[in-house]
Design an enzyme around this catalytic site. Structure first.
Site, mmCIF file in Angstrom:
data_model
loop_
_atom_site.group_PDB
_atom_site.id
_atom_site.type_symbol
_atom_site.label_atom_id
_atom_site.label_comp_id
_atom_site.label_asym_id
_atom_site.label_seq_id
_atom_site.Cartn_x
_atom_site.Cartn_y
_atom_site.Cartn_z
ATOM 1 N N SER A 85 0.853 -1.183 0.000
ATOM 2 C CA SER A 85 0.000 0.000 0.000
ATOM 3 C C SER A 85 0.898 1.246 0.000
ATOM 4 C CB SER A 85 -0.956 -0.036 1.188
ATOM 5 O OG SER A 85 -1.978 0.916 1.045
ATOM 6 N N ASP A 140 -8.053 -5.321 -6.350
ATOM 7 C CA ASP A 140 -7.690 -4.140 -5.577
ATOM 8 C C ASP A 140 -8.192 -2.902 -6.297
ATOM 9 O OD1 ASP A 140 -6.607 -2.150 -4.054
ATOM 10 O OD2 ASP A 140 -4.544 -2.875 -4.163
ATOM 11 N N HIS A 196 -6.935 -5.627 -1.837
ATOM 12 C CA HIS A 196 -5.775 -4.897 -1.321
ATOM 13 C C HIS A 196 -4.967 -5.750 -0.341
ATOM 14 C CE1 HIS A 196 -3.680 -1.091 -1.184
ATOM 15 N NE2 HIS A 196 -3.822 -0.957 0.120
#
Length: 686
Positions: A545, A626, A658
């Site tokens: 991330s 994602d 994600h």
């Protein structure tokens, strides 16, 4: 095209045995241990405080999933037993007011519905048999009413009408979707036009559910992660206070959540209680005497990581007031004491998540438990029940007296598994980071550490960016999996991290590649100086991330430091990332506006503009579902690496969002990452 068939490398769980430890030692923890641990959540004490029912999810490797059951234990730790053992998952336990029944959510009938189980023995019984899945539920304090959350079309609020329309849509052969506003998809799911709304029916499940939110164009509970914690029945049982985001066309760029009140008979439309605050208001909890409503609130619109305050309102009809305005921490998980004089909560605090007692009159906080990570506080008789984990063990249930004394562990589900593996020793340290400000970090020694030996380093970079690598037991980014493979794990809570005061958290805004990178550089240098057994010539950097973004940024702005890199679900191009993400409030806050209003902010620290300087071998990982950081960022990163002739690999998960959640995918992820690290930090270099 050459495809690395990584999934074909293993033919079963048992064949992937860990490397044996030297004689006289037990082996270090690995991913197979990680996915096999039982995971405790959702503890709920009985009305008399003598018993706790909680959820345990266990590995079902054949089905490539985790399956949850309900368990029971005495508040003193006695009488542990499993209550359910169905092939479907049983979750979200709730006690009936008389303590005779456990209500829970299960898909054992083929759809997600509410069931109940007699606590003294007997078979589970269905409560609801609705035509739509129940996504969450709430039982009223008197046990007479049941609120259920359903996904419905706003112009077809009756569940049967929504089900009919879904069936009609499924029969149409055309697959195109037509949208006229955002959000058209969120997290990992495409919108089909439905909203999640609360309905109310008798707790017997008999009768038609009442649509109490007619005309409310928003999700309640909120999506994608809201649940029963976002609703509370009023003390008289005649109303429901709930959280909703009702922003119309601005939903994608607004963080405004409000508390609403609606009668459960649907006789009046919902009334907004927190209209004056254009930021987050959520998680309502009534005091035991019913005279005060508490909830959590932020004050800055558009900022999802603002500090949460505990808010209070005299009930009914009072004015909102902040209880903890002067407390520079962000509380979560509110629970009132029986006498209403104290509110218990958890809050991130200096690399840990402590259990606090907050005076309900003055707002003065006091830490009761400040080691590890505390979760799920609730009142059980004369003690506080809570979950606790740390870097060496997953969540167990504990009790503690309100003054912090007599802390007792009442579950030990994973002790046998923990005894079979060696853990690395964690140690916090601090150093002078950006602007000579104190920055906190963690080191985890390799398992079976040997003095005098040099160890390679896994430099882990957390996501968020307003997050923390704290003293908890993580199931995706666990430093013990690196320690078990013979690495030292180093984790820096750079500027932007949570738990060190809101100014520290805010410091990353508009400076993604500035202060955090300086902290990471100084933190790694400090760790290598403090721990001479670390091999500074054999260091790998990894992140997901924001951490994946930072790895991409490091590739062009710290290109000579690391043997190899791993980037997972990280932005490559900040400009285009704005246009393909879903929650627009995030980049608009972080970069002070949109790309057309403030283009310089999107180019200031943009990894794609530094690809020419890339030289470090990189493993790229991305999930196909994602929608927060779209998979083309991973594909583009790999394309750039390949075109430049930099050693690189691309691991793509078409069925993950994600996060990597499926057990077999988690195993493949860890095997691939550690194999990549071993190749570049342990194998002889050409």
């Amino acid at each position: 095209m050459r495809i690395l068939l990584l999934a074909a490398l293993f033919s079963g769980f048992a064949t992937l045995a860990a490397i044996a430890a030297p004689p006289g030692q037990i082996r270090g923890l690995n991913v197979r241990d990680l996915v096999a641990f039982d995971r405790i959540s959702e503890p709920v004490p009985s009305p008399d405080g003598r018993t706790v029912v909680f959820t345990v999810s266990a590995l079902d490797l054949d089905a490539n999933r985790r399956r949850a059951d309900l368990w029971r234990v005495g508040i003193d730790g006695s009488g542990l037993r499993r209550l359910t053992a169905h092939t479907a998952s049983d979750t979200a336990p709730a006690w009936s007011p008389d303590g005779k029944w456990i209500y829970f959510q299960s898909s054992r009938s083929g759809s997600s519905q509410v069931w109940k189980l007699p606590i003294d023995g007997g078979e589970a019984q269905p409560v609801t048999t609705l035509p739509l899945d129940v996504n969450a539920f709430k039982l009223s304090p008197d046990g007479a009413s049941l609120a259920v959350a359903l996904d419905v079309f706003l112009d077809a609020p009756a569940p049967a009408d929504t089900k009919k329309r879904l069936d009609e849509k499924a029969a149409v052969k055309a697959t195109g979707r037509l949208y006229d506003r955002l959000l058209f998809r969120h997290w990992d799911t495409w919108s089909d036009g439905r909203r999640q709304h609360w309905y109310v029916l008798p707790s017997t499940g008999k009768g038609d559910p009442v649509a109490i939110l007619k005309g409310l164009d928003g999700n309640a509970p909120t999506k994608p992660f809201g649940g029963s914690e976002e609703a509370a029945f009023t003390p008289d049982g005649k109303g429901l206070v709930f959280t909703a985001r009702v922003e119309g066309a601005g939903e994608a760029w607004s963080t405004n959540l409000d508390l609403w009140l609606v009668p459960i008979d649907g006789s009046a439309p919902p009334k907004r209680l927190t209209e004056a605050n254009r930021a987050v208001d959520t998680q309502p909890v009534f005091s035991p005497d019913g005279k005060t409503l508490a909830w959590l609130a932020m004050v800055r619109p558009g900022y999802e990581a603002d500090r949460q305050r505990i808010m209070l309102m005299d009930w009914p009809g009072g004015t909102a007031r902040a209880l903890t305005e002067t407390w520079d921490r962000s509380p979560e998980n509110l629970a009132w004491s029986k006498d209403g004089k104290t509110i218990y909560c958890t809050a991130h605090n200096l690399g840990r998540a402590a259990l606090f007692a907050v005076d309900a009159k003055t707002g003065t906080p006091k830490a009761i438990v400040d080691e590890g990570t505390s979760r799920y506080p609730s009142i059980a008789g004369e003690v506080i029940l809570f979950g606790r984990d740390h870097q060496r063990a997953p969540v167990d249930l504990y009790t503690v007296k309100p003054d912090g004394s007599q802390r007792t562990r009442i579950t030990k589900l994973n002790d046998e598994r923990l005894a079979a593996v060696a853990m690395g020793e964690p140690e916090p340290f601090t150093f002078k980071g950006w602007n000579d400000e104190t920055v906190h970090a963690w080191v985890v020694k390799p398992a079976n550490f040997e003095a005098g030996k040099k160890y390679p380093v896994a430099f882990l970079i957390h996501g968020g960016p307003q997050g923390s690598f704290g003293d908890d037991f993580h199931y995706r980014w666990n430093p013990q999996t690196y320690a078990g493979a013979g690495y030292a794990a180093v984790m820096v809570d750079f500027h932007g991290s949570t738990g060190y005061g809101q100014a520290f958290t805010d410091a990353i805004r508009g400076d993604w590649g500035g202060k955090p990178l300086e902290d990471l550089k100084k933190g790694l240098d400090a760790a290598l100086k403090k721990y001479p057994w670390m091999d500074g010539d054999r260091v790998a950097a990894l992140g997901a991330s924001y951490g994946g973004y930072m790895v991409n940024w490091i590739a062009g702005n710290w290109p000579d430091r690391f043997r190899c890199l791993v980037t997972h679900d990280g932005n490559l191009d900040e400009r285009f990332a704005y246009f393909d993400t879903e929650e627009l409030w995030f980049p608009e806050w972080e970069h002070h506006g949109t790309p057309w209003e403030n283009p310089e902010a999107y180019t200031k620290h943009n990894p794609i503009d530094h690809v020419a300087k890339w030289k470090t071998p990189m493993l790229v990982i991305h999930g196909g579902l994602d929608f927060r950081v779209v998979e083309t960022h991973g594909m583009s990163t790999f394309t750039a690496l390949q075109r430049k002739g930099i050693p690189s690999k691309f691991l793509h998960f078409p069925d993950e969002n994600h996060w990597v959640l499926k057990p077999h995918n988690s195993i493949l992820w860890h095997d691939t990452v550690l194999g990549w690290l071993d190749e570049w930090t342990k194998a002889p270099q050409k």
